[in-house]
Design a protein around this motif. Structure first.
Motif, PDB file in Angstrom:
ATOM      1  N   VAL A  35       9.789   4.242  60.845  1.00 29.16           N
ATOM      2  CA  VAL A  35      11.176   3.823  59.994  1.00 29.16           C
ATOM      3  C   VAL A  35      10.431   3.406  58.736  1.00 29.16           C
ATOM      4  CG1 VAL A  35      13.191   2.333  59.796  1.00 29.16           C
ATOM      5  CG2 VAL A  35      12.371   3.559  62.061  1.00 29.16           C
ATOM      6  N   LEU A  36      10.458   4.443  57.423  1.00 29.49           N
ATOM      7  CA  LEU A  36       9.856   4.055  56.446  1.00 29.49           C
ATOM      8  C   LEU A  36      10.632   4.303  55.318  1.00 29.49           C
ATOM      9  CD1 LEU A  36       6.657   6.611  56.988  1.00 29.49           C
ATOM     10  CD2 LEU A  36       6.787   3.938  57.565  1.00 29.49           C
ATOM     11  N   ASP A  37       9.982   3.265  54.116  1.00 32.17           N
ATOM     12  CA  ASP A  37      10.875   3.208  52.929  1.00 32.17           C
ATOM     13  C   ASP A  37      11.041   4.655  52.368  1.00 32.17           C
ATOM     14  OD1 ASP A  37      10.778   0.578  53.061  1.00 32.17           O
ATOM     15  OD2 ASP A  37       9.177   0.317  51.599  1.00 32.17           O
ATOM     16  N   SER A  38      10.158   5.435  52.571  1.00 31.40           N
ATOM     17  CA  SER A  38      10.315   6.971  51.860  1.00 31.40           C
ATOM     18  C   SER A  38      11.131   7.963  52.526  1.00 31.40           C
ATOM     19  CB  SER A  38       8.631   7.470  51.894  1.00 31.40           C
ATOM     20  OG  SER A  38       8.334   7.630  53.144  1.00 31.40           O
ATOM     21  N   ASN A  39      11.838   7.528  53.819  1.00 32.18           N
ATOM     22  CA  ASN A  39      12.740   8.598  54.639  1.00 32.18           C
ATOM     23  C   ASN A  39      13.873   8.865  54.213  1.00 32.18           C
ATOM     24  OD1 ASN A  39      10.528   8.776  56.191  1.00 32.18           O
ATOM     25  ND2 ASN A  39      11.143   7.358  57.818  1.00 32.18           N
ATOM     26  N   ALA A  50      18.016  -6.449  45.160  1.00 34.22           N
ATOM     27  CA  ALA A  50      17.655  -5.869  43.950  1.00 34.22           C
ATOM     28  C   ALA A  50      16.284  -5.256  44.046  1.00 34.22           C
ATOM     29  CB  ALA A  50      18.005  -6.791  42.837  1.00 34.22           C
ATOM     30  N   ASP A  51      15.438  -6.095  44.361  1.00 28.38           N
ATOM     31  CA  ASP A  51      13.973  -5.247  44.618  1.00 28.38           C
ATOM     32  C   ASP A  51      13.683  -4.482  45.738  1.00 28.38           C
ATOM     33  OD1 ASP A  51      11.259  -5.819  43.536  1.00 28.38           O
ATOM     34  OD2 ASP A  51      10.776  -6.486  45.470  1.00 28.38           O
ATOM     35  N   ALA A  52      14.439  -4.772  46.905  1.00 28.15           N
ATOM     36  CA  ALA A  52      14.368  -4.117  48.031  1.00 28.15           C
ATOM     37  C   ALA A  52      15.007  -2.592  47.941  1.00 28.15           C
ATOM     38  CB  ALA A  52      14.715  -4.591  49.157  1.00 28.15           C
ATOM     39  N   LEU A  53      16.045  -2.685  47.249  1.00 29.68           N
ATOM     40  CA  LEU A  53      16.794  -1.148  46.956  1.00 29.68           C
ATOM     41  C   LEU A  53      15.856  -0.354  45.844  1.00 29.68           C
ATOM     42  CD1 LEU A  53      20.514  -2.247  46.982  1.00 29.68           C
ATOM     43  CD2 LEU A  53      19.280  -0.934  48.962  1.00 29.68           C
ATOM     44  N   ASN A  54      15.671  -1.198  45.072  1.00 27.81           N
ATOM     45  CA  ASN A  54      14.646  -0.437  43.958  1.00 27.81           C
ATOM     46  C   ASN A  54      13.452   0.147  44.700  1.00 27.81           C
ATOM     47  OD1 ASN A  54      15.346  -0.389  40.898  1.00 27.81           O
ATOM     48  ND2 ASN A  54      16.061  -2.290  41.679  1.00 27.81           N
ATOM     49  N   GLU A  55      12.680  -0.546  45.585  1.00 21.92           N
ATOM     50  CA  GLU A  55      11.655  -0.064  46.349  1.00 21.92           C
ATOM     51  C   GLU A  55      11.992   1.376  47.016  1.00 21.92           C
ATOM     52  OE1 GLU A  55       8.499  -2.138  48.447  1.00 21.92           O
ATOM     53  OE2 GLU A  55       9.311  -3.950  47.620  1.00 21.92           O
ATOM     54  N   TRP A  56      13.126   1.352  47.501  1.00 20.64           N
ATOM     55  CA  TRP A  56      13.516   2.592  48.283  1.00 20.64           C
ATOM     56  C   TRP A  56      13.781   3.503  47.305  1.00 20.64           C
ATOM     57  CZ3 TRP A  56      17.805   0.832  52.528  1.00 20.64           C
ATOM     58  CH2 TRP A  56      17.017   0.345  53.633  1.00 20.64           C
ATOM     59  N   ASN A  57      14.492   3.302  46.222  1.00 17.94           N
ATOM     60  CA  ASN A  57      14.917   4.204  45.084  1.00 17.94           C
ATOM     61  C   ASN A  57      13.622   4.854  44.633  1.00 17.94           C
ATOM     62  OD1 ASN A  57      14.486   3.978  41.571  1.00 17.94           O
ATOM     63  ND2 ASN A  57      15.831   5.566  42.484  1.00 17.94           N
ATOM     64  N   GLN A  58      12.297   4.036  44.465  1.00 22.87           N
ATOM     65  CA  GLN A  58      11.035   4.671  44.043  1.00 22.87           C
ATOM     66  C   GLN A  58      10.254   5.461  45.117  1.00 22.87           C
ATOM     67  OE1 GLN A  58       9.013   0.973  42.586  1.00 22.87           O
ATOM     68  NE2 GLN A  58      10.824   0.812  41.107  1.00 22.87           N
ATOM     69  N   LYS A  59      10.228   4.930  46.408  1.00 23.70           N
ATOM     70  CA  LYS A  59       9.590   5.546  47.473  1.00 23.70           C
ATOM     71  C   LYS A  59      10.243   6.917  47.983  1.00 23.70           C
ATOM     72  CE  LYS A  59       7.676   1.082  48.350  1.00 23.70           C
ATOM     73  NZ  LYS A  59       7.607   0.136  49.362  1.00 23.70           N
ATOM     74  N   ASP A  92      22.137  11.744  45.398  1.00 19.76           N
ATOM     75  CA  ASP A  92      21.349  12.500  43.938  1.00 19.76           C
ATOM     76  C   ASP A  92      22.107  12.710  42.790  1.00 19.76           C
ATOM     77  OD1 ASP A  92      23.014  14.407  45.007  1.00 19.76           O
ATOM     78  OD2 ASP A  92      21.614  15.596  46.192  1.00 19.76           O
ATOM     79  N   GLU A  93      23.166  12.023  42.786  1.00 21.17           N
ATOM     80  CA  GLU A  93      23.691  12.137  41.394  1.00 21.17           C
ATOM     81  C   GLU A  93      23.166  11.342  40.149  1.00 21.17           C
ATOM     82  OE1 GLU A  93      27.876  11.175  41.897  1.00 21.17           O
ATOM     83  OE2 GLU A  93      28.088  12.687  43.379  1.00 21.17           O
ATOM     84  N   PHE A  94      22.159  10.258  40.521  1.00 16.38           N
ATOM     85  CA  PHE A  94      21.322   9.702  39.319  1.00 16.38           C
ATOM     86  C   PHE A  94      19.922   9.167  40.467  1.00 16.38           C
ATOM     87  CE2 PHE A  94      24.816   7.020  41.190  1.00 16.38           C
ATOM     88  CZ  PHE A  94      24.215   5.904  41.407  1.00 16.38           C
ATOM     89  N   ASP A  95      19.158   8.712  39.304  1.00 21.84           N
ATOM     90  CA  ASP A  95      17.974   8.326  39.834  1.00 21.84           C
ATOM     91  C   ASP A  95      17.782   6.690  39.636  1.00 21.84           C
ATOM     92  OD1 ASP A  95      15.372   7.977  41.289  1.00 21.84           O
ATOM     93  OD2 ASP A  95      14.575   9.102  39.618  1.00 21.84           O
ATOM     94  N   ALA A  96      18.476   5.825  40.177  1.00 20.37           N
ATOM     95  CA  ALA A  96      18.413   4.579  39.977  1.00 20.37           C
ATOM     96  C   ALA A  96      18.976   3.596  40.874  1.00 20.37           C
ATOM     97  CB  ALA A  96      18.924   4.196  38.615  1.00 20.37           C
ATOM     98  N   VAL A  97      19.160   2.431  40.982  1.00 22.55           N
ATOM     99  CA  VAL A  97      20.101   1.629  41.752  1.00 22.55           C
ATOM    100  C   VAL A  97      21.130   1.139  41.103  1.00 22.55           C
ATOM    101  CG1 VAL A  97      20.278  -0.522  43.297  1.00 22.55           C
ATOM    102  CG2 VAL A  97      17.964   0.908  43.209  1.00 22.55           C
ATOM    103  N   ALA A  98      22.536   1.412  41.222  1.00 25.32           N
ATOM    104  CA  ALA A  98      23.534   1.214  40.653  1.00 25.32           C
ATOM    105  C   ALA A  98      24.696   0.347  41.508  1.00 25.32           C
ATOM    106  CB  ALA A  98      24.285   2.467  40.009  1.00 25.32           C
ATOM    107  N   MET A  99      25.458  -0.328  40.712  1.00 24.08           N
ATOM    108  CA  MET A  99      26.380  -1.185  41.689  1.00 24.08           C
ATOM    109  C   MET A  99      27.762  -0.784  41.054  1.00 24.08           C
ATOM    110  SD  MET A  99      26.567  -5.008  42.767  1.00 24.08           S
ATOM    111  CE  MET A  99      26.892  -5.935  41.280  1.00 24.08           C
ATOM    112  N   GLN A 100      28.780  -0.379  41.790  1.00 28.76           N
ATOM    113  CA  GLN A 100      30.192  -0.305  41.482  1.00 28.76           C
ATOM    114  C   GLN A 100      30.718  -1.759  41.496  1.00 28.76           C
ATOM    115  OE1 GLN A 100      32.095   3.092  41.802  1.00 28.76           O
ATOM    116  NE2 GLN A 100      33.328   1.877  40.466  1.00 28.76           N
ATOM    117  N   THR A 101      31.036  -2.297  40.229  1.00 33.83           N
ATOM    118  CA  THR A 101      31.286  -3.749  40.089  1.00 33.83           C
ATOM    119  C   THR A 101      32.998  -3.908  40.759  1.00 33.83           C
ATOM    120  OG1 THR A 101      32.069  -3.517  37.939  1.00 33.83           O
ATOM    121  CG2 THR A 101      29.779  -3.863  38.405  1.00 33.83           C
ATOM    122  N   VAL A 102      33.126  -5.079  40.848  1.00 32.00           N
ATOM    123  CA  VAL A 102      34.740  -5.308  41.348  1.00 32.00           C
ATOM    124  C   VAL A 102      35.624  -4.969  40.229  1.00 32.00           C
ATOM    125  CG1 VAL A 102      34.328  -6.880  43.197  1.00 32.00           C
ATOM    126  CG2 VAL A 102      34.383  -7.774  40.975  1.00 32.00           C
TER     127      VAL A 102
END
Ligand code: MG
Length: 359
Positions: free
Chosen positions: A180-184, A250-259, A330-340
């Motif tokens: 189970v890996l960050d790159s999967n 925030a950091d964990a999701l960005n690691e997933w985004n990058q890997k 795959d609509e964008f290459d970043a971590v984004a949040m739909q705000t309230v």
């Protein structure tokens, strides 16, 4: 936190965000970088996952320098055991043995040392793993704040992991990874958070500053290997897992985004945060998404199994506040949040956790 000093190590280099990742890449990878070699080192240092894999053994080392060494809901000993156990478990493995190195500061009361050891033993019993080797050093009185503890550990493959991977392959026949890996992650995978954010960081901050934010703010530090094994063995379909420690979600999701080279969209109204934690973060101007946790995981799963994983999580004490918080896209290459309020904002990788020395 400042990272203006370019010539020396600063506290921000230990705070789990962009500055620490850069330190690891620029210095540590420069000397120790190894590429994956099947089957000898299938998950090498370069993967920068929560742990490495050597042969069929998961291998991990984690040092703890939390300040102060006792805080609401835990202490450095419990933290050291849980940190390593959880980093092994999030690759899908079961921890089998731990090694422990103590660096004790001259003047540490024996009563504090014993309190820490007994807390470590209790965490080991909860995780059903033991310390089998280690080392003890003593340094002159200085800046350690009592002691620093390193815990390393080994983990093994389990039937639960094999079941999990078989379920993944049912929905994704081309899936080849054995761990189970960050790159999967791929577009469409669901992102699940196992519980509330920010409890640990705020509990340590309250001990550092001697202030009480609210009685409900205690550290969430906990071994999560049993909960994870249940998810793998009873449900399956889990591709990636991570404990959002320093630098938080925030950091964990960005690691997933990058890997995984995939965008991630999360929904603000689905992110569980206790009212006391939210209020304290607002008062201090801290983003709870960037604050470290020690008893939570994020899970990336095939969409077909997300609801069942959520149900199983909710049936456990550790995962009772779990939510499906978003998906890979795959609509964008970043971590984004739909705000309230309806907009979308980018969740950037933090420079470092806003609270220093939380683990
Ligand atoms: Mg980790």
């Amino acid at each position: 936190m400042s990272s203006e000093d370019k010539k020396h190590i600063t506290l921000v280099h230990g705070a789990g965000g962009k500055a620490m990742h850069e330190l690891v890449k620029r210095y540590i990878l420069k000397y120790f970088s190894t590429r994956a070699v099947e089957p000898v080192v299938p998950v090498p240092l370069e993967a920068l996952d929560d742990a490495a894999v050597v042969g069929d053994t998961v291998f991990k080392s984690d040092s703890h320098a939390v300040k102060p060494i006792f805080f609401p809901g835990g202490d450095i000993g419990r933290l050291a055991v849980c940190g390593t156990v959880n980093d092994i478990a999030v690759l899908g493995a079961e921890p089998v043995a731990l090694a422990c190195g103590f660096i004790l500061e001259e003047g540490l009361p024996f009563s504090d040392f014993e309190k820490i050891l007994s807390s470590m033993k209790k965490a080991c019993e909860e995780a059903e793993v033991n310390v089998v080797t280690g080392d003890t050093k003593v340094v002159e009185k200085g800046a350690l704040g009592g002691c620093v503890i390193n815990v390393s550990g080994m983990g093994k493959r389990t039937e639960a992991l094999e079941h999990n991977l078989a379920v993944v392959r049912k929905y994704r026949p081309s899936f080849k990874a054995r761990w189970v890996l960050d790159s999967n992650l791929r577009a469409g995978d669901k992102i699940i958070l196992s519980g509330t954010l920010g409890d640990h960081g705020l509990a340590v901050l309250s001990a550092q500053e001697g202030i009480t934010f609210g009685s409900s703010i205690v550290s969430d530090v906990k071994p999560l290997n049993h909960m994870i094994k249940r998810l793998l063995g009873e449900v399956g379909g889990i591709l990636a897992m991570k404990d959002p420690t320093r630098g938080g979600l925030a950091d964990a999701l960005n690691e997933w985004n990058q890997k995984s080279h995939i965008g991630i969209l999360i929904y603000e109204n689905r992110i569980p945060i206790k009212p006391d934690v939210r209020a304290a973060c607002e008062m201090l101007g801290i983003d709870p998404l960037e604050v470290g946790n020690e008893g939570k995981i994020i899970i990336g799963a095939v969409p077909e199994k997300a609801e069942q994983i959520l149900e199983t999580l909710k049936s456990t004490e550790e995962g009772k506040d779990a939510e499906i918080i978003g998906e890979a896209t795959d609509e964008f290459d970043a971590v984004a949040m739909q705000t309230v309020v309806g907009g979308k904002r980018i969740i950037a990788q933090p420079l470092g956790d806003p609270i220093p020395r939380i683990c």
